[in-house]
Design a protein around this motif. Structure first.
Motif, PDB file in Angstrom:
ATOM      1  N   GLN A 117      10.789   5.315  15.082  1.00  0.00           N
ATOM      2  CA  GLN A 117       9.688   5.483  16.027  1.00  0.00           C
ATOM      3  C   GLN A 117       8.759   6.613  15.591  1.00  0.00           C
ATOM      4  OE1 GLN A 117      12.121   5.917  19.608  1.00  0.00           O
ATOM      5  NE2 GLN A 117      11.259   4.016  20.407  1.00  0.00           N
ATOM      6  N   ALA A 208       6.090  -1.475  20.253  1.00  0.00           N
ATOM      7  CA  ALA A 208       6.443  -2.146  21.507  1.00  0.00           C
ATOM      8  C   ALA A 208       7.860  -2.709  21.444  1.00  0.00           C
ATOM      9  CB  ALA A 208       5.440  -3.255  21.806  1.00  0.00           C
ATOM     10  N   TYR A 210      10.437  -1.517  19.787  1.00  0.00           N
ATOM     11  CA  TYR A 210      11.411  -0.430  19.928  1.00  0.00           C
ATOM     12  C   TYR A 210      11.386   0.171  21.331  1.00  0.00           C
ATOM     13  CZ  TYR A 210      12.636  -0.638  15.026  1.00  0.00           C
ATOM     14  OH  TYR A 210      13.108  -1.060  13.797  1.00  0.00           O
ATOM     15  N   LYS A 211      10.268   0.067  22.022  1.00  0.00           N
ATOM     16  CA  LYS A 211      10.232   0.503  23.415  1.00  0.00           C
ATOM     17  C   LYS A 211      11.107  -0.409  24.271  1.00  0.00           C
ATOM     18  CE  LYS A 211       5.774   2.898  23.611  1.00  0.00           C
ATOM     19  NZ  LYS A 211       4.389   2.889  24.155  1.00  0.00           N
ATOM     20  N   GLU A 212      11.121  -1.706  23.937  1.00  0.00           N
ATOM     21  CA  GLU A 212      11.996  -2.649  24.632  1.00  0.00           C
ATOM     22  C   GLU A 212      13.452  -2.249  24.449  1.00  0.00           C
ATOM     23  OE1 GLU A 212      11.299  -6.595  23.292  1.00  0.00           O
ATOM     24  OE2 GLU A 212       9.188  -6.636  23.896  1.00  0.00           O
ATOM     25  N   GLU A 214      14.580   0.789  23.839  1.00  0.00           N
ATOM     26  CA  GLU A 214      14.815   2.006  24.622  1.00  0.00           C
ATOM     27  C   GLU A 214      15.004   1.671  26.096  1.00  0.00           C
ATOM     28  OE1 GLU A 214      15.164   5.255  23.784  1.00  0.00           O
ATOM     29  OE2 GLU A 214      15.301   4.538  21.737  1.00  0.00           O
ATOM     30  N   THR A 215      14.225   0.715  26.598  1.00  0.00           N
ATOM     31  CA  THR A 215      14.348   0.296  27.989  1.00  0.00           C
ATOM     32  C   THR A 215      15.717  -0.330  28.252  1.00  0.00           C
ATOM     33  OG1 THR A 215      11.968  -0.135  28.109  1.00  0.00           O
ATOM     34  CG2 THR A 215      13.360  -1.164  29.799  1.00  0.00           C
TER      35      THR A 215
END
Length: 220
Positions: A117, A208, A210-212, A214-215
Motif C-alpha cells: 500500500q 481499492a 487492498y482497501k477491500e 483491510e475492510t
C-alpha cells in the motif's frame, strides 16, 4: 467431567474457526494481489508506450531546436525559448515514465500489505506530481510561433491584445491546474480524470483492492 469436555470441545472448535479465518485471509490476500498485479499490467503497458512516444517526441523537438540554434537569428528567440521549455518539461516526463515503470515492476506482491500500500500510494503521488508538472508547458504553446521580425511592432493592437489574452489565459490555466492538483482533491472528478490520463487509473484500482482486504480484516 462433562463440563470439561464441553470446554475442550468449544476450544477445539474455536481454534478451527481461527485457523479457517487465517486461511481465508491468506487466500483473499493472494486473490487481491493477483487482481492488483493484473490491474497494474495496463499501467506497465501504458508507461512502456509512453516511453517510446516520449523518445520519438523528444527527438523531433530536439531536431527542431538544434536547427533553430545552429541557424540562429534573433527572429527565432521565441521559438527557441518556447520549444526549449517544452523539451525540458518532456524530458522530465520521460524520466517520470521510466521511474514509474521501474517502481511498478519492483512491487513485491508477496510482501506485507502495508508495504504494498505504501508503494502504491507513493506511485499514485508521483503520477499526480507528473500530471501537475506537465501542465506547465501550456503557455509555451502560445508563443513558439512568434517572431521579433513582426511581433509586436508589425501587427495591429487587436492582435497584440489577442496574443496577450491568449498567453495570459493559458498561463493562468497552467497555474490553476498546478495549484489545485493535490492529493486532497484527488477525489474530484476533473483531478481524477487528469490522473487517470497519466496512467493513474490502474493504481486507483489496485489501491481499492487492498482497501477491500483491510475492510475484511476489520470485520473478521
Amino acid at each position: 467431567m462433562e463440563e470439561t469436555n464441553f470446554v475442550l470441545l468449544w476450544k477445539e472448535q474455536y481454534e478451527k474457526i481461527d485457523q479457517s479465518l487465517v486461511i481465508n485471509k491468506q487466500l483473499l490476500k493472494e486473490v487481491i494481489s493477483q487482481k492488483a498485479e493484473s490491474a497494474l499490467q495496463s499501467l506497465i503497458r501504458f508507461k512502456t508506450r509512453g516511453i517510446v512516444a516520449a523518445v520519438v517526441y523528444l527527438i523531433l523537438l530536439g531536431m527542431f531546436l538544434f536547427y533553430a540554434i545552429s541557424h540562429y537569428s534573433s527572429s527565432g528567440n521565441y521559438f527557441i525559448l518556447s520549444i526549449g521549455a517544452i523539451f525540458l518539461i518532456n524530458v522530465k516526463a520521460l524520466y517520470d515514465y521510466i521511474k514509474h515503470l521501474v517502481w511498478t515492476n519492483n512491487i513485491d506482491y508477496n510482501g506485507s500489505i502495508t508495504e504494498i500500500q505504501q508503494k502504491l500510494t507513493k506511485l499514485q503521488l508521483s503520477v499526480l506530481r507528473h500530471s501537475r508538472f506537465m501542465v506547465l508547458q501550456f503557455p509555451f504553446w502560445t508563443t513558439f510561433y512568434l517572431s521579433d521580425k513582426w511581433f509586436p511592432h508589425s501587427v495591429s493592437w487587436d492582435y497584440i491584445i489577442f496574443q496577450f489574452l491568449l498567453t495570459s489565459s493559458f498561463t493562468f490555466l497552467a497555474y490553476w491546474l498546478y495549484k489545485n492538483q493535490t492529493m486532497e482533491s484527488a477525489n474530484k472528478k476533473w483531478v481524477k480524470t487528469l490522473i487517470e490520463g497519466s496512467g493513474g487509473k490502474s493504481i486507483i484500482k489496485a489501491i481499492a483492492f487492498y482497501k477491500e482486504l483491510e475492510t475484511f480484516k476489520q470485520v473478521s
